[in-house]
Design a protein around this motif. Sequence first.
Motif, PDB file in Angstrom:
ATOM      1  N   PHE A 273      15.786   4.880  -9.123  1.00  0.00           N
ATOM      2  CA  PHE A 273      15.726   3.931  -8.009  1.00  0.00           C
ATOM      3  C   PHE A 273      14.284   3.705  -7.567  1.00  0.00           C
ATOM      4  O   PHE A 273      13.838   2.559  -7.413  1.00  0.00           O
ATOM      5  CB  PHE A 273      16.526   4.453  -6.806  1.00  0.00           C
ATOM      6  CG  PHE A 273      18.014   4.407  -6.939  1.00  0.00           C
ATOM      7  CD1 PHE A 273      18.629   3.885  -8.065  1.00  0.00           C
ATOM      8  CD2 PHE A 273      18.821   4.903  -5.921  1.00  0.00           C
ATOM      9  CE1 PHE A 273      20.016   3.859  -8.175  1.00  0.00           C
ATOM     10  CE2 PHE A 273      20.200   4.876  -6.019  1.00  0.00           C
ATOM     11  CZ  PHE A 273      20.802   4.359  -7.145  1.00  0.00           C
ATOM     12  N   ILE A 274      13.549   4.791  -7.338  1.00  0.00           N
ATOM     13  CA  ILE A 274      12.200   4.637  -6.775  1.00  0.00           C
ATOM     14  C   ILE A 274      11.269   3.969  -7.776  1.00  0.00           C
ATOM     15  O   ILE A 274      10.347   3.236  -7.399  1.00  0.00           O
ATOM     16  CB  ILE A 274      11.651   5.993  -6.283  1.00  0.00           C
ATOM     17  CG1 ILE A 274      10.532   5.756  -5.268  1.00  0.00           C
ATOM     18  CG2 ILE A 274      11.197   6.887  -7.434  1.00  0.00           C
ATOM     19  CD1 ILE A 274      10.169   6.975  -4.444  1.00  0.00           C
ATOM     20  N   THR A 275      11.525   4.183  -9.061  1.00  0.00           N
ATOM     21  CA  THR A 275      10.744   3.495 -10.087  1.00  0.00           C
ATOM     22  C   THR A 275      11.104   2.016 -10.141  1.00  0.00           C
ATOM     23  O   THR A 275      10.229   1.153 -10.258  1.00  0.00           O
ATOM     24  CB  THR A 275      10.976   4.147 -11.460  1.00  0.00           C
ATOM     25  OG1 THR A 275      10.574   5.516 -11.397  1.00  0.00           O
ATOM     26  CG2 THR A 275      10.186   3.442 -12.547  1.00  0.00           C
ATOM     27  N   ALA A 276      12.392   1.713 -10.022  1.00  0.00           N
ATOM     28  CA  ALA A 276      12.857   0.327 -10.123  1.00  0.00           C
ATOM     29  C   ALA A 276      12.291  -0.551  -9.014  1.00  0.00           C
ATOM     30  O   ALA A 276      12.007  -1.737  -9.234  1.00  0.00           O
ATOM     31  CB  ALA A 276      14.380   0.284 -10.093  1.00  0.00           C
ATOM     32  N   VAL A 277      12.112   0.009  -7.824  1.00  0.00           N
ATOM     33  CA  VAL A 277      11.663  -0.805  -6.687  1.00  0.00           C
ATOM     34  C   VAL A 277      10.184  -0.590  -6.365  1.00  0.00           C
ATOM     35  O   VAL A 277       9.693  -1.099  -5.357  1.00  0.00           O
ATOM     36  CB  VAL A 277      12.521  -0.519  -5.437  1.00  0.00           C
ATOM     37  CG1 VAL A 277      13.983  -0.857  -5.701  1.00  0.00           C
ATOM     38  CG2 VAL A 277      12.372   0.933  -4.979  1.00  0.00           C
ATOM     39  N   ALA A 278       9.479   0.129  -7.229  1.00  0.00           N
ATOM     40  CA  ALA A 278       8.082   0.482  -6.938  1.00  0.00           C
ATOM     41  C   ALA A 278       7.202  -0.734  -6.704  1.00  0.00           C
ATOM     42  O   ALA A 278       6.278  -0.698  -5.879  1.00  0.00           O
ATOM     43  CB  ALA A 278       7.511   1.329  -8.070  1.00  0.00           C
ATOM     44  N   ASP A 279       7.462  -1.814  -7.437  1.00  0.00           N
ATOM     45  CA  ASP A 279       6.582  -2.980  -7.358  1.00  0.00           C
ATOM     46  C   ASP A 279       7.160  -4.109  -6.522  1.00  0.00           C
ATOM     47  O   ASP A 279       6.631  -5.232  -6.540  1.00  0.00           O
ATOM     48  CB  ASP A 279       6.282  -3.493  -8.773  1.00  0.00           C
ATOM     49  CG  ASP A 279       5.522  -2.466  -9.605  1.00  0.00           C
ATOM     50  OD1 ASP A 279       4.695  -1.730  -9.025  1.00  0.00           O
ATOM     51  OD2 ASP A 279       5.761  -2.387 -10.826  1.00  0.00           O
ATOM     52  N   LEU A 280       8.232  -3.848  -5.811  1.00  0.00           N
ATOM     53  CA  LEU A 280       8.793  -4.901  -4.964  1.00  0.00           C
ATOM     54  C   LEU A 280       7.816  -5.237  -3.845  1.00  0.00           C
ATOM     55  O   LEU A 280       7.235  -4.346  -3.225  1.00  0.00           O
ATOM     56  CB  LEU A 280      10.124  -4.459  -4.362  1.00  0.00           C
ATOM     57  CG  LEU A 280      11.336  -4.454  -5.294  1.00  0.00           C
ATOM     58  CD1 LEU A 280      12.570  -3.984  -4.543  1.00  0.00           C
ATOM     59  CD2 LEU A 280      11.583  -5.836  -5.880  1.00  0.00           C
ATOM     60  N   PRO A 281       7.629  -6.522  -3.554  1.00  0.00           N
ATOM     61  CA  PRO A 281       6.711  -6.897  -2.479  1.00  0.00           C
ATOM     62  C   PRO A 281       7.276  -6.538  -1.120  1.00  0.00           C
ATOM     63  O   PRO A 281       8.495  -6.437  -0.940  1.00  0.00           O
ATOM     64  CB  PRO A 281       6.595  -8.421  -2.641  1.00  0.00           C
ATOM     65  CG  PRO A 281       7.890  -8.822  -3.280  1.00  0.00           C
ATOM     66  CD  PRO A 281       8.255  -7.693  -4.206  1.00  0.00           C
ATOM     67  N   SER A 282       6.405  -6.350  -0.162  1.00  0.00           N
ATOM     68  CA  SER A 282       6.838  -6.052   1.193  1.00  0.00           C
ATOM     69  C   SER A 282       7.309  -7.313   1.882  1.00  0.00           C
ATOM     70  O   SER A 282       6.804  -8.414   1.629  1.00  0.00           O
ATOM     71  CB  SER A 282       5.684  -5.440   1.996  1.00  0.00           C
ATOM     72  OG  SER A 282       5.284  -4.211   1.455  1.00  0.00           O
ATOM     73  N   ALA A 283       8.303  -7.144   2.752  1.00  0.00           N
ATOM     74  CA  ALA A 283       8.643  -8.226   3.657  1.00  0.00           C
ATOM     75  C   ALA A 283       7.504  -8.359   4.666  1.00  0.00           C
ATOM     76  O   ALA A 283       6.554  -7.571   4.669  1.00  0.00           O
ATOM     77  CB  ALA A 283       9.961  -7.917   4.360  1.00  0.00           C
ATOM     78  N   ALA A 284       7.603  -9.324   5.517  1.00  0.00           N
ATOM     79  CA  ALA A 284       6.515  -9.588   6.446  1.00  0.00           C
ATOM     80  C   ALA A 284       6.229  -8.405   7.367  1.00  0.00           C
ATOM     81  O   ALA A 284       5.086  -8.159   7.737  1.00  0.00           O
ATOM     82  CB  ALA A 284       6.849 -10.819   7.285  1.00  0.00           C
ATOM     83  N   ARG A 285       7.283  -7.647   7.713  1.00  0.00           N
ATOM     84  CA  ARG A 285       7.111  -6.576   8.687  1.00  0.00           C
ATOM     85  C   ARG A 285       7.248  -5.214   8.017  1.00  0.00           C
ATOM     86  O   ARG A 285       8.185  -4.977   7.266  1.00  0.00           O
ATOM     87  CB  ARG A 285       8.170  -6.695   9.790  1.00  0.00           C
ATOM     88  CG  ARG A 285       8.027  -5.675  10.894  1.00  0.00           C
ATOM     89  CD  ARG A 285       9.088  -5.907  11.977  1.00  0.00           C
ATOM     90  NE  ARG A 285      10.416  -5.816  11.403  1.00  0.00           N
ATOM     91  CZ  ARG A 285      11.053  -4.671  11.199  1.00  0.00           C
ATOM     92  NH1 ARG A 285      10.461  -3.530  11.515  1.00  0.00           N
ATOM     93  NH2 ARG A 285      12.254  -4.645  10.677  1.00  0.00           N
ATOM     94  N   VAL A 286       6.322  -4.330   8.283  1.00  0.00           N
ATOM     95  CA  VAL A 286       6.401  -2.958   7.789  1.00  0.00           C
ATOM     96  C   VAL A 286       7.127  -2.130   8.842  1.00  0.00           C
ATOM     97  O   VAL A 286       6.756  -2.127  10.019  1.00  0.00           O
ATOM     98  CB  VAL A 286       4.993  -2.385   7.518  1.00  0.00           C
ATOM     99  CG1 VAL A 286       5.067  -0.904   7.233  1.00  0.00           C
ATOM    100  CG2 VAL A 286       4.357  -3.118   6.339  1.00  0.00           C
ATOM    101  N   ALA A 287       8.183  -1.424   8.427  1.00  0.00           N
ATOM    102  CA  ALA A 287       9.045  -0.734   9.372  1.00  0.00           C
ATOM    103  C   ALA A 287       8.476   0.593   9.854  1.00  0.00           C
ATOM    104  O   ALA A 287       8.566   0.920  11.031  1.00  0.00           O
ATOM    105  CB  ALA A 287      10.422  -0.513   8.750  1.00  0.00           C
TER     106      ALA A 287
END
Length: 299
Positions: A273-287
């Motif tokens: 999972f963490i590898t699969a989403v490693a390069d996903l862009p951030s939404a406008a707001r960082v939580a």
Amino acid sequence: MPVNTTPAQRVQVAYQQAASWAGGNWRTYISITDPAGTAVPTVEKNPDAVVQAYSVNKIAVAAAVLDKVDRGLITLDQRIDVTSTLVIPGGDGIFSLDGAYPSSVTVGHGLAALLTVSDDTAVRICGLVCPTLEINQILAGKGFPQTQVQPGSSPNRFFLGVTTPRETHNLLRALVDGTLLSAASTNHLLTVLRSPISFTDGIRHNMSSDERARVATKAGWYADGRNEAGIIFNQAGAPVLTYAMFADGQTDPDNYGATHPVRRACAAMGRQFITAVADLPSAARVAHRATVYRPTNGG
């Protein structure tokens, strides 16, 4: 797997392979966050089944307690007397190991024990400041009528009760979206769930310390049930994957360690999972940004 597969496809395959290997019954809801910040369903396996939540519902209990903090009804530094009659003999956590009562702790200490080492007596501590019926009313009022604790021997004692994968997922999403609690309480809850001491035998088992700090997770176990729910953040601090997985019916029900089939399956999933989403862009707001892990040597 072909290099042109999407993160969602990689997550789906990782889940299907690991859950199939572990066997038993799984009820699951997993989403991936799109660039607009919307949680897009990725895995749905009986997501509306009412399941025994076990310690995963400690997140919901903590949310109810922190809701009272937000409303000024209690404070994190409020002290609670801990007597020998309050301590669950042989329970998970640290209170049953203390052996020195009476003592006292703060509400904040109780929440930290509740969510990190999953202390059973901390459930009773929370019940002293937020009774059973009040917890259920708060959760229902926030849109989680199926996420409920069950009454115990007194108004202040309860069993951890039930939920659904969808509701647990949505509660976690409301947390990172800032609609569940105040900013201060949100930060407090996520900081505890992302701390190095938090549960690591499942999703976080096969990760580096830096990667573990990007995962807020809570496990629950009892009898043959093995549950885990949480959020994976990207390196910028934005939530990119939310999971709620409830499993039972596997072999080795008396094994609560990392070698249980579900724990091994979750460890395999977490790595992928963490590898699969490693390069996903951030939404406008960082939580929420994790505190950098810096071990000490006492002193």
